[in-house]
Design a protein around this motif. Structure first.
Motif, PDB file in Angstrom:
ATOM      1  N   ALA A 122       0.737  -1.171   0.149  1.00 61.40           N
ATOM      2  CA  ALA A 122      -0.044   0.017  -0.084  1.00 61.40           C
ATOM      3  C   ALA A 122       0.957   1.304   0.109  1.00 61.40           C
ATOM      4  O   ALA A 122       0.661   2.293  -0.731  1.00 61.40           O
ATOM      5  N   GLN A 123       1.740   1.234   0.707  1.00 61.42           N
ATOM      6  CA  GLN A 123       2.698   2.458   0.995  1.00 61.42           C
ATOM      7  C   GLN A 123       3.743   2.553  -0.335  1.00 61.42           C
ATOM      8  O   GLN A 123       3.927   3.871  -0.535  1.00 61.42           O
ATOM      9  N   THR A 124       4.058   1.544  -1.119  1.00 61.58           N
ATOM     10  CA  THR A 124       4.547   1.624  -2.313  1.00 61.58           C
ATOM     11  C   THR A 124       3.665   2.442  -3.457  1.00 61.58           C
ATOM     12  O   THR A 124       4.238   3.396  -4.045  1.00 61.58           O
ATOM     13  N   VAL A 125       2.224   2.033  -3.309  1.00 59.14           N
ATOM     14  CA  VAL A 125       1.612   2.818  -4.208  1.00 59.14           C
ATOM     15  C   VAL A 125       1.285   4.445  -3.748  1.00 59.14           C
ATOM     16  O   VAL A 125       1.589   5.103  -4.751  1.00 59.14           O
ATOM     17  N   ALA A 126       1.214   4.772  -2.709  1.00 60.58           N
ATOM     18  CA  ALA A 126       1.199   5.913  -2.191  1.00 60.58           C
ATOM     19  C   ALA A 126       2.252   6.605  -2.481  1.00 60.58           C
ATOM     20  O   ALA A 126       2.364   7.881  -2.792  1.00 60.58           O
ATOM     21  N   ASN A 127       3.598   6.205  -2.305  1.00 61.87           N
ATOM     22  CA  ASN A 127       4.887   6.943  -2.444  1.00 61.87           C
ATOM     23  C   ASN A 127       4.932   7.302  -3.942  1.00 61.87           C
ATOM     24  O   ASN A 127       5.620   8.205  -4.296  1.00 61.87           O
ATOM     25  N   PHE A 128       4.606   6.137  -4.559  1.00 62.91           N
ATOM     26  CA  PHE A 128       4.869   6.160  -6.017  1.00 62.91           C
ATOM     27  C   PHE A 128       4.104   7.338  -6.609  1.00 62.91           C
ATOM     28  O   PHE A 128       4.621   8.125  -7.250  1.00 62.91           O
ATOM     29  N   TYR A 129       2.919   7.432  -6.188  1.00 61.73           N
ATOM     30  CA  TYR A 129       1.972   8.581  -6.711  1.00 61.73           C
ATOM     31  C   TYR A 129       2.454   9.941  -6.347  1.00 61.73           C
ATOM     32  O   TYR A 129       2.543  10.903  -7.012  1.00 61.73           O
ATOM     33  N   LEU A 130       3.149   9.915  -5.070  1.00 61.12           N
ATOM     34  CA  LEU A 130       3.624  11.298  -4.598  1.00 61.12           C
ATOM     35  C   LEU A 130       4.703  11.678  -5.437  1.00 61.12           C
ATOM     36  O   LEU A 130       4.911  12.818  -5.935  1.00 61.12           O
ATOM     37  N   ALA A 131       5.655  10.570  -5.746  1.00 60.51           N
ATOM     38  CA  ALA A 131       6.784  10.894  -6.681  1.00 60.51           C
ATOM     39  C   ALA A 131       6.389  11.292  -8.123  1.00 60.51           C
ATOM     40  O   ALA A 131       7.012  12.318  -8.616  1.00 60.51           O
ATOM     41  N   PHE A 132       5.310  10.350  -8.323  1.00 60.19           N
ATOM     42  CA  PHE A 132       5.256  10.807  -9.956  1.00 60.19           C
ATOM     43  C   PHE A 132       4.280  12.016 -10.070  1.00 60.19           C
ATOM     44  O   PHE A 132       4.714  12.881 -11.222  1.00 60.19           O
ATOM     45  N   GLU A 133       3.561  12.540  -9.057  1.00 61.73           N
ATOM     46  CA  GLU A 133       3.005  13.921  -9.030  1.00 61.73           C
ATOM     47  C   GLU A 133       4.099  14.908  -9.144  1.00 61.73           C
ATOM     48  O   GLU A 133       3.824  16.106  -9.692  1.00 61.73           O
ATOM     49  N   SER A 134       5.177  14.670  -8.570  1.00 62.29           N
ATOM     50  CA  SER A 134       6.191  15.525  -8.223  1.00 62.29           C
ATOM     51  C   SER A 134       7.137  15.550  -9.595  1.00 62.29           C
ATOM     52  O   SER A 134       8.310  16.083  -9.557  1.00 62.29           O
ATOM     53  N   ASN A 135       6.881  14.928 -10.653  1.00 62.68           N
ATOM     54  CA  ASN A 135       7.297  14.827 -11.846  1.00 62.68           C
ATOM     55  C   ASN A 135       8.867  14.076 -11.593  1.00 62.68           C
ATOM     56  O   ASN A 135       9.863  14.685 -12.424  1.00 62.68           O
ATOM     57  N   LEU A 136       9.034  13.398 -10.668  1.00 60.48           N
ATOM     58  CA  LEU A 136      10.345  12.819 -10.591  1.00 60.48           C
ATOM     59  C   LEU A 136      10.761  11.755 -11.430  1.00 60.48           C
ATOM     60  O   LEU A 136      10.056  10.798 -11.700  1.00 60.48           O
ATOM     61  N   ALA A 137      12.010  11.481 -11.758  1.00 60.93           N
ATOM     62  CA  ALA A 137      12.567  10.224 -12.360  1.00 60.93           C
ATOM     63  C   ALA A 137      12.395   9.259 -11.493  1.00 60.93           C
ATOM     64  O   ALA A 137      13.015   9.130 -10.378  1.00 60.93           O
ATOM     65  N   ILE A 138      11.756   8.211 -12.016  1.00 58.50           N
ATOM     66  CA  ILE A 138      11.789   6.949 -10.912  1.00 58.50           C
ATOM     67  C   ILE A 138      12.379   5.753 -11.343  1.00 58.50           C
ATOM     68  O   ILE A 138      12.317   5.188 -12.269  1.00 58.50           O
ATOM     69  N   ILE A 139      13.503   5.283 -10.343  1.00 59.97           N
ATOM     70  CA  ILE A 139      14.349   3.944 -10.661  1.00 59.97           C
ATOM     71  C   ILE A 139      13.618   2.935  -9.757  1.00 59.97           C
ATOM     72  O   ILE A 139      13.776   3.039  -8.367  1.00 59.97           O
TER      73      ILE A 139
END
Ligand code: GTP
Length: 609
Positions: A122-139
């Motif tokens: 669940a927190q993978t999902v939440a944290n992913f969206y926080l990063a995604f909304e901040s336009n971060l490059a995700i590795i």
């Protein structure tokens, strides 16, 4: 350092997927800390964090790493160019998602760590969206591949189906054995862009965090977005207009290391003679006093979603509790504190927290670090009540909710959350039952793969504040993971449930509950109290009341409590011991009217939903 050779990144993960361990390994790899320095998880500093294995306060560290881009011309130099990497640590727990978003505001990329055996949670999902909304490059980093049950391919498929991430470039690591770690920093350097700021523009820096240091005073973590900061500069806060002299400036390497200057794109610390962390507003823009700048868009401010009254346990040491709370809030500006008084418990404080864990951690720190003994009241959420005269108030303390013939309640709104729940498919039925008992509304229900279900619910915050997570864990044999974000208020039929002892309302035991559940909760509370209040010299009636209607009632019959009765007048030392014990027992009582209520009764009430 030229900005092109700076990288600012975070590690985000579900709790326990190995974020802190990975951070430690990266600090070791770059020689920032010594290998096996005897203090595991360098970035987790608080005692409670070590005990609970969770990160509460974000910490940040700067590392240096040599890297040669494949095929890049090194300008004839033999040395590989050195990169400056700022690892901005983020807390892993739901309550602190506002800290996560404020940390991410200073980053251009994030390592999304997922446990190879547990997969997306669940927190993978939440944290992913926080990063995604901040336009971060995700590795994506699939960690713990050394575990026998690791299944990286399954995790890759989940990353693709849940986040549309190209999992072919996921890194496979074991922060425990060191396997695959050599690929992490090169990926950070190659896949995350340098910070975008302009070094010729006037200084703008984002205030990321602050804490109080006994020797240096307030220390602020900052990210320099544009321009340059030097020791001796005069800076101002865009929020307050207050000006400060920069007394010291440097990087966390990982201890404070004075550099005298911070350039565009760098993350570091400043000491500026602020008197209290309350002056350091997280998300504030700091700039040179002489220049006028457009403030950076600050990030989500802390919102207090859970309130509880804190009272000194034995009545006498109010000042000691006051002192302890002041000391603690110096380092945790996200707690709100207001004085309140209760007829039952005397003088105390109403504190606002980001969430339940935040509240627990605060209590624990009060006791552990400051030796304070507290009685806390049933946690409550902020309700909005509308009265017949058209006025609206936010009710943070149920005892303050009045409704009489002059001023009647006409409507109530309660805060809700959007909850993400991930569970093995066989528990779907049990979880749906739990959520509907808790007045939840299902918004989404799908399968991540053949074994795992993903559900989204709107739930009243009130319903998850008390014991939801424990119950969710217990009905799913510990497999469920859960996260939530604040959502809108909804209109609900919420009533005040009073507890009366011998006809007198005990203000500290008042709660706000849903009308349909009032009777059941009233029964539970009354039964619990009956169990925990000892018989006394007179009869005690315990009632749960809504308005003037009694919904539950119990009686404790009178009895003379004589602890010496069993001693047959024999052994004196035994007698003394018993009397001592009785005295001790008394200390932990709270006298309400003429009735002694043991501390445990208050603690037990906290667990009623
Ligand atoms: P929070 O700080 O609560 O967010 O947790 P975290 O994500 O930082 O997890 P942490 O680094 O504390 O690791 C959790 C547990 O997993 C610890 O007991 C680690 O020793 C263990 N762990 C971390 N990485 C690995 C790994 O690669 N393999 C194995 N087998 N265990 C690991």
């Amino acid at each position: 350092f030229p900005t092109e050779r700076i990288r600012n990144f975070s590690i985000i993960a579900h709790v326990d997927h190995g974020k802190s361990t990975l951070a430690d390994r990266l600090l070791e790899l770059t020689g920032t800390i010594k290998r096996g320095h005897g203090q595991p998880q360098y970035l987790d500093k608080l005692q409670v964090e070590r005990e609970r294995g969770i990160t509460v306060k974000a910490q940040t560290a700067t590392m240096f790493h040599k890297h040669h881009f494949h095929g890049a011309d090194n300008n004839g130099a033999n040395e590989e160019p050195s990169f400056l990497l700022n690892l901005i640590d983020t807390p892993g727990h739901v309550d602190f998602s506002y800290e996560v978003s404020r940390s991410l505001a200073a980053c251009q990329g994030a390592l999304l760590v997922v446990d190879a055996a547990q997969g997306v949670q669940a927190q993978t999902v939440a944290n992913f969206y926080l990063a995604f909304e901040s336009n971060l490059a995700i590795i994506p980093v699939i960690n713990k591949i050394d575990q026998p049950t690791a299944d990286p391919d399954r995790v890759k498929a989940q990353l693709k189906s849940m986040f549309d991430l190209d999992a072919s470039d996921a890194l496979l690591t074991s922060a425990k054995t060191g396997q695959g770690l050599e690929h992490v920093l090169p990926a950070v350097i190659e896949r995350i862009p340098p910070p975008p700021g302009n070094s010729d523009s006037p200084l703008r820096m984002l205030l990321l965090d602050s804490y109080y240091d006994e020797y240096k005073g307030v220390i602020c973590h900052v990210a320099v977005v544009d321009g340059k900061l030097r020791k001796g500069d005069k800076i101002s806060s865009a929020a307050t207009g207050q000006a400060y002299d920069i007394l010291d400036v440097g990087i966390m390497h990982p201890e404070l290391t004075s550099t005298g200057v911070l350039h565009t794109g760098q993350v570091g610390y400043v000491v500026s003679g602020m008197r209290s962390t309350k002056e350091a507003r997280i998300g504030d823009t700091l700039h040179h006093s002489k220049s006028i700048v457009l403030p950076l868009s600050g990030f989500k401010p802390a919102k207090h979603m859970v309130f509880s009254g804190l009272y000194p346990a034995d009545g006498s040491d109010f000042e000691a509790l006051n002192h302890a709370i002041e000391r603690l809030t110096c380092n945790d500006a996200s707690v709100s504190v207001a004085r309140e008084s209760s007829t039952a418990l005397g003088l105390g404080f109403r504190c606002g927290f980001l969430g339940l864990l935040h509240m627990d951690v605060f209590h624990q720190r009060l006791e552990q670090e400051h030796g304070a003994h507290v009685i806390s009241t049933i946690p409550t959420v902020p309700y909005i009540y509308e009265y017949s005269d058209g006025s609206k108030v936010e009710v943070q303390n149920p005892a303050t909710l009045v409704s009489n013939s002059k001023k009647q309640v006409t409507a109530c709104w309660e805060p809700t959350v959007l909850a993400t729940i991930i569970i093995p498919s066989e528990y779907v039925g049990a979880v749906i039952t739990l959520c509907s008992e808790r007045r939840g509304q299902q918004l989404e229900y799908s399968f991540m793969d053949s074994q795992r279900a993903f559900m989204k619910y709107r739930l009243p915050l009130r319903e998850i504040v008390v014991d939801f997570y424990n119950e969710l864990k217990s009905i799913t044999s510990g497999y469920a993971t859960f996260d939530y974000e604040d959502s809108e208020y909804q209109q609900s039929d919420m009533v005040k449930l009073d507890i009366l002892l011998n006809g007198q309302p005990v203000d500290a035991m008042a709660t706000i509950v849903h009308n349909l559940k009032a009777q059941r909760i009233g029964r539970e509370l009354v039964e619990k109290l009956k169990k925990y209040i000892d018989r006394q010299m007179f009869e005690i009636t315990i009632q749960a009341v809504i308005g003037t209607k009694v919904v539950a009632r119990e009686t404790i019959s009178a009895m003379r409590k004589n602890v010496l009765a069993k001693c047959y007048g024999g052994d004196v030392s035994r007698k003394k011991k018993l009397l001592e014990k009785q005295k001790e027992g008394k200390k932990r009582m709270k006298r309400v009217g003429s009735i002694d209520i043991p501390q445990e009764a208050f603690h037990e009430l906290l667990k009623s939903s």
